[in-house]
Write a protein that holds these residues in place. Structure first.
Motif, PDB file in Angstrom:
ATOM      1  N   ARG A   1      -8.635  -3.259  -1.511  1.00 46.91           N
ATOM      2  CA  ARG A   1      -8.917  -2.938  -0.109  1.00 46.91           C
ATOM      3  C   ARG A   1     -10.119  -1.997   0.051  1.00 46.91           C
ATOM      4  NH1 ARG A   1      -4.827  -0.434   4.536  1.00 46.91           N
ATOM      5  NH2 ARG A   1      -6.416  -0.263   6.165  1.00 46.91           N
ATOM      6  N   TYR A   2     -10.166  -0.951  -0.787  1.00 49.86           N
ATOM      7  CA  TYR A   2     -11.154   0.098  -0.534  1.00 49.86           C
ATOM      8  C   TYR A   2     -12.398   0.018  -1.419  1.00 49.86           C
ATOM      9  CZ  TYR A   2      -7.406   2.083   2.267  1.00 49.86           C
ATOM     10  OH  TYR A   2      -6.437   2.254   3.209  1.00 49.86           O
ATOM     11  N   TRP A   3     -12.274  -0.551  -2.628  1.00 53.34           N
ATOM     12  CA  TRP A   3     -13.458  -0.710  -3.480  1.00 53.34           C
ATOM     13  C   TRP A   3     -14.091  -2.090  -3.257  1.00 53.34           C
ATOM     14  CZ3 TRP A   3     -13.753  -3.172  -8.762  1.00 53.34           C
ATOM     15  CH2 TRP A   3     -15.037  -3.046  -9.302  1.00 53.34           C
TER      16      TRP A   3
ATOM     17  N   ASP B   1     -13.227  -4.030  -0.867  1.00 53.03           N
ATOM     18  CA  ASP B   1     -13.320  -4.171   0.590  1.00 53.03           C
ATOM     19  C   ASP B   1     -12.991  -5.606   1.022  1.00 53.03           C
ATOM     20  OD1 ASP B   1     -13.921  -3.256   3.242  1.00 53.03           O
ATOM     21  OD2 ASP B   1     -15.884  -4.203   3.099  1.00 53.03           O
TER      22      ASP B   1
ATOM     23  N   GLU C   1     -15.860   3.823  -3.102  1.00 53.84           N
ATOM     24  CA  GLU C   1     -15.322   2.970  -2.052  1.00 53.84           C
ATOM     25  C   GLU C   1     -16.372   2.622  -1.005  1.00 53.84           C
ATOM     26  OE1 GLU C   1     -11.857   4.898  -0.512  1.00 53.84           O
ATOM     27  OE2 GLU C   1     -10.775   4.761  -2.418  1.00 53.84           O
TER      28      GLU C   1
ATOM     29  N   THR D   1     -18.126   5.182   1.698  1.00 53.86           N
ATOM     30  CA  THR D   1     -18.148   6.580   1.251  1.00 53.86           C
ATOM     31  C   THR D   1     -19.487   6.899   0.592  1.00 53.86           C
ATOM     32  OG1 THR D   1     -17.170   6.022  -0.901  1.00 53.86           O
ATOM     33  CG2 THR D   1     -15.654   6.577   0.889  1.00 53.86           C
TER      34      THR D   1
ATOM     35  N   PRO E   1      -8.403   6.544  -6.987  1.00 53.98           N
ATOM     36  CA  PRO E   1      -7.573   6.069  -5.877  1.00 53.98           C
ATOM     37  C   PRO E   1      -6.093   6.270  -6.196  1.00 53.98           C
ATOM     38  CG  PRO E   1      -8.135   4.233  -7.279  1.00 53.98           C
ATOM     39  CD  PRO E   1      -8.727   5.466  -7.927  1.00 53.98           C
TER      40      PRO E   1
ATOM     41  N   GLU F   1       0.842  -1.205   0.000  1.00 56.74           N
ATOM     42  CA  GLU F   1       0.000   0.000   0.000  1.00 56.74           C
ATOM     43  C   GLU F   1       0.872   1.247   0.000  1.00 56.74           C
ATOM     44  OE1 GLU F   1      -3.791   2.044   2.298  1.00 56.74           O
ATOM     45  OE2 GLU F   1      -3.260  -0.047   2.699  1.00 56.74           O
TER      46      GLU F   1
END
Length: 549
Positions: free
Chosen positions: A224-226, A228, A351, A354, A365, A8
């Motif tokens: 990780r963020y989309w 998850d 994400e 959000t 991102p 990351e």
């Protein structure tokens, strides 16, 4: 769990990309060791079903064992060496995943393709890529045989089948006899790992090359963020194995995060089967094309109970806000849209956790700095439409594609000033959300498939009835847009029954190029609008179709 903080940090430009990286040894084999020591949830890494009672589950340990055997098939009987190219055309069967991992282990560059390719498509790909090996099944073996004599670089044909075929090696026989001991090659982060053929409006498909780091470590932030993702997750991504979304959502992302890639072979799309699977299996994440959601909401979703599903995702084409609202109303779940392309992966995403703006593609991102620019590479103000572009200077994002292979002119043309230009039009609002407007290069995106007008026009012109044609997108309530062909007929065919002739042209295109590219709409015209230099004004026809003029 596997310490992913370093990866990351690389995406955030806080650390430099390592000189050497290999997804098999640096990620998969490390998860295998953690699994062996009991430091990963007791979930399979790979879970496959044919929907008829046959299932296959592998942990990371077994995936490592089997992929090493497959790697020995490639480097042994197939006589493939590091840097060689292999075309891989298979449906959603376990061998596709095994052989993809095996290619990474051996440093072989794999070139995925969709099962809908015709003999003509395969010939072009074999000749352009100079592939030494092609791997497919019975469905395409005859098509390969019909063109292989025109492919001087092709040395090996590997068949995924229970039966045998002359001049083909049988994977199952070789795999059963193959040793399981294999040392993963040491690959540089910048070494080529895979090539995708991607459609354009002029000329034949280009070869977009990705490195060992671009599509693997490039999945870090979106995973990780989309998506998850966590090691306990089971993600079902429904993409065809011939598209980059399969490697992103069914391969690199879930396995980078130690999760389970769930696969259903599903040779024919069946909405009820999808709903039954979601009700039966412990799937926590689902990613599929907007077209699928449009079909699913036509059913009474309240009759189904999705016990484990908690995160829904989509990409490949814009999602209709009304469909998003219907899905939310019936399931209680949001749909998180993302935007990307073959050359760059995911560059904008909604994400988890959000605010979602229906119709927006979300925010870019890291490591991408996405801007809206004009034709000279100048950044436009918020709210103004222009070209969606990625900053590549002073620092080029490592997850960008390396080049269009053997095509420096096309590679150079993709850049403008400090930016890589996506060929998509859009705008960015005051909060940094991206909004898609249209393709700027006439690419048609239908049901998630990218279709170049040139390929369809080239197929049509081969029919004796066609003098010339122009292919554009046309609105469709289910697929959002479909292929429409404006055709100028040869005088000898003008008196033919128009409905019969349309069906004949559609069947002709299906045979000459991939079936999904055929024009679902055909209109016969006396002439096509052209510029003074004789170029067809596709944009004029497209605007007319969409009611813009």
């Amino acid at each position: 769990s596997l310490d992913l903080s370093e990866y990351e940090a690389i995406n955030r430009y806080e650390k430099e990309l390592p000189e050497y990286f290999n997804f098999a040894s640096d990620v998969l084999d490390k998860w295998s060791k953690l699994e062996k020591n009991g430091n990963r949830p007791a979930h399979p890494a790979f879970w496959w079903t044919d929907g008829k009672g046959k299932e296959m589950r592998w942990g990371f340990e077994e995936l490592g064992f089997l992929s090493k055997k497959a790697a020995n098939v490639l480097s042994g009987p197939c006589n493939l060496k590091r840097g060689d190219r292999v075309i891989l055309i298979l449906p959603r069967i376990p061998e596709w995943w095994l052989l993809s991992v095996a290619s990474i282990r051996t440093g072989i560059v794999f070139v995925p393709g969709t099962l809908q390719l015709t003999a003509k498509d395969i010939l072009y790909r074999l000749q352009a890529s100079k592939a030494k090996c092609i791997i497919t099944n019975d469905a395409l073996a005859a098509a390969v045989d019909s063109v292989s004599s025109s492919c001087p670089f092709l040395e090996t044909k590997l068949l995924i089948s229970e039966g045998r075929r002359d001049n083909w090696l049988n994977f199952k026989e070789l795999f059963d006899a193959s040793p399981s001991s294999h040392s993963c090659v040491e690959t540089k982060s910048s070494d080529p790992m895979m090539i995708y053929f991607t459609s354009g409006t002029t000329g034949l498909p280009k070869m977009a090359e990705h490195s060992h780091s671009s599509m693997t470590l490039g999945c870090m932030i979106s995973g990780r963020y989309w998506l998850d993702l966590k090691p306990s997750d089971v993600i079902w991504n429904m993409s065809d194995t011939g598209w980059i979304k399969a490697t992103l959502g069914s391969f690199f992302s879930p396995w980078l995060w130690g999760g389970t890639a769930f696969i259903h072979s599903m040779p024919q799309f069946d909405p009820r089967e999808i709903l039954n699977v979601l009700s039966t299996y412990p799937i926590t994440k689902m990613c599929t094309a907007p077209t699928v959601y449009r079909m699913l909401v036509q059913h009474n979703l309240t009759r189904y109970r999705f016990k484990s599903l908690r995160h829904c995702l989509t990409g490949g084409e814009p999602l209709n806000p009304e469909v998003m609202a219907q899905w939310k109303k019936q399931t209680g779940l949001d749909i998180h849209e993302a935007y990307g392309q073959t050359e760059v992966g995911i560059i904008s995403q909604n994400e988890k956790g959000t605010k979602i703006k229906p119709g927006s593609m979300g925010k870019p991102p890291p490591p991408y700095d996405v801007q809206i620019i004009d034709e000279n590479g100048n950044i436009l103000p918020r709210g103004q439409e222009g070209d969606i572009a990625i900053r590549v200077k002073p620092k080029r994002p490592f997850c960008l594609f390396s080049c269009y292979v053997d095509n420096p002119q096309k590679t150079a043309a993709a850049f403008c000033g400090d930016f890589y230009v996506t060929s998509d039009r859009g705008w960015m609002d005051e909060e940094g959300y991206l909004w898609f407007v249209a393709r700027s290069d006439d690419i048609i995106i239908s049901s998630g498939y990218r279709i170049g007008p040139f390929e369809v026009e080239s197929a049509l012109i081969e029919h004796p009835a066609v003098v010339e044609s122009a292919v554009v997108s046309s609105p469709d309530p289910l697929r959002r847009e479909v292929v429409k062909a404006f055709v100028v007929l040869s005088p000898s065919f003008i008196s033919h029954n128009p409905e019969e002739l349309i069906r004949e042209l559609q069947e002709h295109v299906k045979k000459v190029t991939a079936p999904y590219k055929y024009p679902r709409k055909v209109e016969f015209v006396q002439q096509l609008p052209k510029t003074i230099s004789g170029k067809v004004k596709r944009h004029e026809l497209r605007k007319k179709e969409w009611g813009q003029i």
